[in-house]
Design a protein around this motif. Structure first.
Motif, PDB file in Angstrom:
ATOM      1  N   ARG A 127      42.258  26.231   3.515  1.00  0.00           N
ATOM      2  CA  ARG A 127      41.164  26.335   4.473  1.00  0.00           C
ATOM      3  C   ARG A 127      41.044  27.752   5.074  1.00  0.00           C
ATOM      4  NH1 ARG A 127      39.521  21.155   5.071  1.00  0.00           N
ATOM      5  NH2 ARG A 127      38.049  21.717   6.713  1.00  0.00           N
ATOM      6  N   MET A 128      41.223  28.735   4.224  1.00  0.00           N
ATOM      7  CA  MET A 128      41.066  30.114   4.694  1.00  0.00           C
ATOM      8  C   MET A 128      39.628  30.385   5.136  1.00  0.00           C
ATOM      9  SD  MET A 128      43.874  31.982   4.588  1.00  0.00           S
ATOM     10  CE  MET A 128      43.613  33.673   4.076  1.00  0.00           C
ATOM     11  N   GLY A 129      38.664  29.798   4.419  1.00  0.00           N
ATOM     12  CA  GLY A 129      37.266  29.977   4.785  1.00  0.00           C
ATOM     13  C   GLY A 129      36.939  29.385   6.142  1.00  0.00           C
ATOM     14  N   ASP A 130      37.586  28.265   6.495  1.00  0.00           N
ATOM     15  CA  ASP A 130      37.381  27.668   7.812  1.00  0.00           C
ATOM     16  C   ASP A 130      37.932  28.573   8.917  1.00  0.00           C
ATOM     17  OD1 ASP A 130      36.212  25.495   6.632  1.00  0.00           O
ATOM     18  OD2 ASP A 130      38.011  24.251   6.691  1.00  0.00           O
ATOM     19  N   ARG A 131      39.111  29.145   8.642  1.00  0.00           N
ATOM     20  CA  ARG A 131      39.711  30.053   9.619  1.00  0.00           C
ATOM     21  C   ARG A 131      38.824  31.282   9.836  1.00  0.00           C
ATOM     22  NH1 ARG A 131      45.621  29.776   9.995  1.00  0.00           N
ATOM     23  NH2 ARG A 131      45.512  32.014  10.390  1.00  0.00           N
ATOM     24  N   TYR A 132      38.287  31.793   8.728  1.00  0.00           N
ATOM     25  CA  TYR A 132      37.432  32.976   8.817  1.00  0.00           C
ATOM     26  C   TYR A 132      36.157  32.660   9.598  1.00  0.00           C
ATOM     27  CZ  TYR A 132      34.899  37.148   7.158  1.00  0.00           C
ATOM     28  OH  TYR A 132      34.190  38.328   7.070  1.00  0.00           O
ATOM     29  N   LEU A 133      35.565  31.526   9.337  1.00  0.00           N
ATOM     30  CA  LEU A 133      34.346  31.128  10.046  1.00  0.00           C
ATOM     31  C   LEU A 133      34.629  30.978  11.546  1.00  0.00           C
ATOM     32  CD1 LEU A 133      31.415  30.249  10.208  1.00  0.00           C
ATOM     33  CD2 LEU A 133      32.126  27.934   9.525  1.00  0.00           C
ATOM     34  N   HIS A 134      35.752  30.380  11.879  1.00  0.00           N
ATOM     35  CA  HIS A 134      36.104  30.233  13.292  1.00  0.00           C
ATOM     36  C   HIS A 134      36.231  31.601  13.958  1.00  0.00           C
ATOM     37  CE1 HIS A 134      37.970  28.668  16.941  1.00  0.00           C
ATOM     38  NE2 HIS A 134      38.937  29.551  16.780  1.00  0.00           N
ATOM     39  N   LEU A 135      36.840  32.546  13.265  1.00  0.00           N
ATOM     40  CA  LEU A 135      37.020  33.887  13.813  1.00  0.00           C
ATOM     41  C   LEU A 135      35.668  34.590  13.987  1.00  0.00           C
ATOM     42  CD1 LEU A 135      39.245  35.881  14.657  1.00  0.00           C
ATOM     43  CD2 LEU A 135      39.290  36.709  12.298  1.00  0.00           C
ATOM     44  N   LEU A 136      34.804  34.483  12.989  1.00  0.00           N
ATOM     45  CA  LEU A 136      33.477  35.089  13.095  1.00  0.00           C
ATOM     46  C   LEU A 136      32.691  34.491  14.252  1.00  0.00           C
ATOM     47  CD1 LEU A 136      32.447  35.197   9.315  1.00  0.00           C
ATOM     48  CD2 LEU A 136      33.062  37.158  10.751  1.00  0.00           C
ATOM     49  N   THR A 137      32.772  33.172  14.383  1.00  0.00           N
ATOM     50  CA  THR A 137      32.039  32.488  15.451  1.00  0.00           C
ATOM     51  C   THR A 137      32.556  32.918  16.819  1.00  0.00           C
ATOM     52  OG1 THR A 137      31.678  30.573  14.007  1.00  0.00           O
ATOM     53  CG2 THR A 137      31.383  30.244  16.376  1.00  0.00           C
ATOM     54  N   THR A 138      33.863  32.969  16.942  1.00  0.00           N
ATOM     55  CA  THR A 138      34.478  33.337  18.223  1.00  0.00           C
ATOM     56  C   THR A 138      34.145  34.762  18.627  1.00  0.00           C
ATOM     57  OG1 THR A 138      36.309  31.816  17.818  1.00  0.00           O
ATOM     58  CG2 THR A 138      36.664  33.517  19.471  1.00  0.00           C
ATOM     59  N   GLN A 139      34.163  35.677  17.662  1.00  0.00           N
ATOM     60  CA  GLN A 139      34.045  37.096  17.988  1.00  0.00           C
ATOM     61  C   GLN A 139      32.621  37.646  17.907  1.00  0.00           C
ATOM     62  OE1 GLN A 139      37.322  36.592  19.074  1.00  0.00           O
ATOM     63  NE2 GLN A 139      37.226  38.818  18.920  1.00  0.00           N
ATOM     64  N   LEU A 140      31.725  36.974  17.172  1.00  0.00           N
ATOM     65  CA  LEU A 140      30.413  37.590  16.915  1.00  0.00           C
ATOM     66  C   LEU A 140      29.212  36.770  17.368  1.00  0.00           C
ATOM     67  CD1 LEU A 140      30.922  39.003  13.285  1.00  0.00           C
ATOM     68  CD2 LEU A 140      31.156  40.214  15.460  1.00  0.00           C
ATOM     69  N   SER A 141      29.389  35.561  17.865  1.00  0.00           N
ATOM     70  CA  SER A 141      28.229  34.691  18.089  1.00  0.00           C
ATOM     71  C   SER A 141      27.580  34.834  19.462  1.00  0.00           C
ATOM     72  CB  SER A 141      28.640  33.224  17.884  1.00  0.00           C
ATOM     73  OG  SER A 141      29.614  32.838  18.840  1.00  0.00           O
ATOM     74  N   ASP A 142      28.195  35.534  20.388  1.00  0.00           N
ATOM     75  CA  ASP A 142      27.612  35.649  21.732  1.00  0.00           C
ATOM     76  C   ASP A 142      26.255  36.343  21.669  1.00  0.00           C
ATOM     77  OD1 ASP A 142      29.927  35.074  23.968  1.00  0.00           O
ATOM     78  OD2 ASP A 142      30.747  35.800  22.069  1.00  0.00           O
ATOM     79  N   PRO A 143      25.247  35.799  22.359  1.00  0.00           N
ATOM     80  CA  PRO A 143      23.916  36.423  22.322  1.00  0.00           C
ATOM     81  C   PRO A 143      23.869  37.781  23.021  1.00  0.00           C
ATOM     82  CG  PRO A 143      23.977  34.586  23.865  1.00  0.00           C
ATOM     83  CD  PRO A 143      25.261  34.546  23.112  1.00  0.00           C
ATOM     84  N   VAL A 144      24.709  37.990  24.024  1.00  0.00           N
ATOM     85  CA  VAL A 144      24.786  39.286  24.702  1.00  0.00           C
ATOM     86  C   VAL A 144      26.209  39.810  24.543  1.00  0.00           C
ATOM     87  CG1 VAL A 144      22.971  38.737  26.350  1.00  0.00           C
ATOM     88  CG2 VAL A 144      25.353  38.211  26.913  1.00  0.00           C
ATOM     89  N   LEU A 145      26.375  41.118  24.711  1.00  0.00           N
ATOM     90  CA  LEU A 145      27.678  41.736  24.528  1.00  0.00           C
ATOM     91  C   LEU A 145      28.693  41.138  25.498  1.00  0.00           C
ATOM     92  CD1 LEU A 145      29.171  44.021  22.980  1.00  0.00           C
ATOM     93  CD2 LEU A 145      28.666  45.499  24.940  1.00  0.00           C
ATOM     94  N   PRO A 146      29.750  40.531  24.982  1.00  0.00           N
ATOM     95  CA  PRO A 146      30.736  39.880  25.857  1.00  0.00           C
ATOM     96  C   PRO A 146      31.458  40.889  26.745  1.00  0.00           C
ATOM     97  CG  PRO A 146      30.970  39.145  23.570  1.00  0.00           C
ATOM     98  CD  PRO A 146      30.059  40.335  23.559  1.00  0.00           C
ATOM     99  N   PRO A 147      31.808  40.479  27.951  1.00  0.00           N
ATOM    100  CA  PRO A 147      32.532  41.391  28.862  1.00  0.00           C
ATOM    101  C   PRO A 147      33.847  41.895  28.272  1.00  0.00           C
ATOM    102  CG  PRO A 147      31.721  39.462  30.048  1.00  0.00           C
ATOM    103  CD  PRO A 147      31.482  39.192  28.601  1.00  0.00           C
TER     104      PRO A 147
END
Length: 435
Positions: A127-147
Motif C-alpha cells: 500500500r505504498m500508493g495509499d501512503r503517498y496519497l495520504h501524504l499528498l493530501t495532508t501536505q498539499l490540499s489546503d485551499p490557502v497557504l497553511p500557517p
C-alpha cells in the motif's frame, strides 16, 4: 561502516530541473561511499538515469564504482515485486511504464552489468500508493497557504498558482489509479495528467518524466512555473514517503529549497518520539577532490572506507545521546567525533598523496604553505583540472613573482566537505545541485 544510518536516495535523474551531471553523480557517489553506511534506491533509478548509464559505460569492461557499490551492498535496490536479479526488474520496468525509463536496449545493457548478492533486494511495503496519497493530501490540499509553511520560500501567490495542480490534477490521477488498483496514487500517473492538460503528452508514455514535461511547456506559458514547483513538491514528498516506509532517512534533492518546507518534521514521524535524540553533529574537513579519489580505483576507495568506523561510531553515539545529557558530556563526545573525523580525513589525504605523481606532491606543498581558500559552498566544487608541473618549473618560481606562487597555490586538488549527521530526518550530506 555499519549501523542504522541508511538513507533513501533522493537524486532523481528525471527531476524537473533535469538530470544531474556525471561529475555531480560521481562526487556524491564517492562521498556516500566514504561517509555513509548505505543508500537505498528505488528500482526505477537503476534504469531511468542517463547519467548512471554514462558512468557505467565509462568503466568499459571493468565494473564501475557504482557497480562495485551495488555488489558490496552499499547501494541496495528496493523493488515493487519479488525478484531474483536485475533482469527481473528490467522486465517489469516496461510493464509498469515506470517514470522515464531508458530505451529497452539501454535497460537491458544495464541489467546485464548489474550484479547483486542473493537476497539483497528489499521489497516495497504494501500500500505504498495509499501512503503517498495520504501524504499528498495532508501536505498539499489546503485551499490557502497553511500557517505551518510561514517563513518558508513558499508564498501565497505560489500556493494559489498551484491550486489546480494540487487539487484537480491529483484528484484525476487518483480516479485513474482507483480504476486500476482500487486505491492510492502513483507519481507517474500525476505526471501523465499534467502532460495531457498541458498538451505535451508523448506518444510513448514510458518515456514520460517530469523534466521532459517541464521542458516541453512553452516558456511564455503562465502555468510553467507553477508546474515546476508542483513537480518539485511531489518528487520530494515521494522520496520522503519511500524513506519513511523503509524507516530510513530521506535525502532530498533540494533543487527547489521551498519544497523542503512541505516535508513532515521532525524525522520520519509527524511527532517526536518520547526520549528521541536531539543532538546534531556537523563538521567540515578537506579531502581530495572526487576525481582524485576515483583515480585510486574502487578497491582502494573501499579500503579507505573501512578506516571510517571510528568516526562513524563516535558521531552516532553523539547524536543518540539522551536530550537531558549534561553539556560537559555532550562537548566531550563532540570533540571525540571531531577528532576521529579529522584523523579519518588525514588517512584519506595520505592515501592520495602516496598514490600521486611527484609533480603533484610539489603542487600540494605549495597549497599547504599558501593556505589556499577553502571551498565553503557545499557541492559547488572547484573545476580546476591543472596539468602536472615538472619539478624544474618550481625551481624558478621566484622569477615569476608572488602572483605565480599564488596561482599554483589556488590550483588546489582538494575540496571541503560538510557532514551533518542527525538521529533522524533529512540527510544534508551529500547534496546534489543540478548541473
Amino acid at each position: 561502516m555499519t549501523g542504522n544510518d541508511a538513507y533513501y536516495g533522493g537524486v532523481d535523474p528525471r527531476h524537473a530541473g533535469g538530470p544531474v551531471s556525471r561529475a555531480t553523480f560521481e562526487r556524491d557517489l564517492v562521498n556516500m561511499i566514504l561517509f555513509d553506511d548505505r543508500i537505498l534506491l528505488s528500482d526505477s533509478i537503476f534504469f531511468n538515469n542517463p547519467t548512471v548509464l554514462e558512468h557505467v559505460r565509462a568503466a568499459r569492461d571493468a565494473p564501475s564504482l557504482f557497480e562495485h557499490a551495488i555488489m558490496r551492498g552499499i547501494v541496495t535496490p528496493t523493488v515493487r515485486e519479488p525478484v531474483d536479479s536485475f533482469a527481473d526488474i528490467a522486465r517489469y520496468v516496461r510493464r509498469y511504464e515506470l517514470l522515464g525509463a531508458l530505451p529497452p536496449g539501454e535497460v537491458e545493457e544495464l541489467a546485464a552489468r548489474y550484479s547483486v548478492a542473493p537476497g539483497q533486494f528489499v521489497l516495497w511495503p504494501e500500500r505504498m500508493g495509499d501512503r503517498y496519497l495520504h501524504l499528498l493530501t495532508t501536505q498539499l490540499s489546503d485551499p490557502v497557504l497553511p500557517p505551518r509553511y510561514a517563513g518558508s520560500l513558499i508564498d501565497d501567490e505560489t500556493w494559489r498558482a498551484t491550486e489546480w495542480l494540487r487539487r484537480e490534477v491529483i484528484a484525476e490521477a487518483v480516479d485513474v489509479e482507483r480504476g486500476r488498483t482500487g486505491s492510492g496514487v502513483r507519481r507517474g500517473e500525476i505526471v501523465k495528467v499534467v502532460a495531457r492538460i498541458m498538451g505535451v503528452l508523448p506518444y510513448d508514455p514510458s518515456a514520460l518524466d517530469t523534466h521532459a514535461v517541464f521542458a516541453a511547456i512553452a516558456e511564455h506559458d503562465p502555468r510553467r512555473e507553477a508546474v515546476r514547483n508542483f513537480f518539485d513538491w511531489i518528487d520530494d514528498l515521494w522520496h520522503f514517503n519511500q524513506a519513511s516506509a523503509f524507516s530510513v532517512k530521506p535525502q532530498l534533492s533540494a533543487a527547489n529549497p521551498g519544497s523542503l518546507a512541505l516535508v513532515p518534521s521532525p524525522g520520519l514521524s509527524s511527532d517526536p518520539q518520547p526520549g528521541a535524540a536531539t543532538w546534531q553533529f556537523t563538521a567540515e574537513e578537506r579531502i581530495p577532490r572526487f576525481d582524485v579519489l576515483m583515480a585510486l580505483g574502487p578497491n582502494r576507495l573501499f579500503e579507505l572506507r573501512d578506516y571510517g568506523h571510528e568516526w562513524a561510531a563516535a558521531s552516532r553515539a553523539l547524536v543518540n545521546l539522551p536530550p537531558d545529557t549534561p553539556p560537559t558530556v555532550v562537548d566531550t563526545m563532540r570533540q571525540r567525533a571531531e577528532r576521529s573525523l579529522h584523523e579519518y580525513a588525514r588517512r584519506i589525504n595520505r592515501a592520495t598523496r602516496a598514490a600521486a605523481p611527484k609533480e603533484l606532491l610539489i603542487v600540494e606543498g605549495a597549497v599547504n604553505v599558501a593556505s589556499a581558500p577553502v571551498v565553503t559552498a557545499i557541492g559547488e566544487l572547484t573545476a580546476w583540472r591543472m596539468s602536472l608541473v615538472p619539478l624544474h618549473s618550481f625551481l624558478s618560481i621566484g622569477a615569476f613573482g608572488w602572483w605565480a606562487f599564488k596561482f599554483f597555490a589556488n590550483s588546489t586538488r582538494k575540496d571541503t566537505v560538510q557532514i551533518t549527521r542527525r538521529p533522524a530526518g533529512i540527510v544534508e550530506f551529500p547534496t546534489s545541485p543540478r548541473a
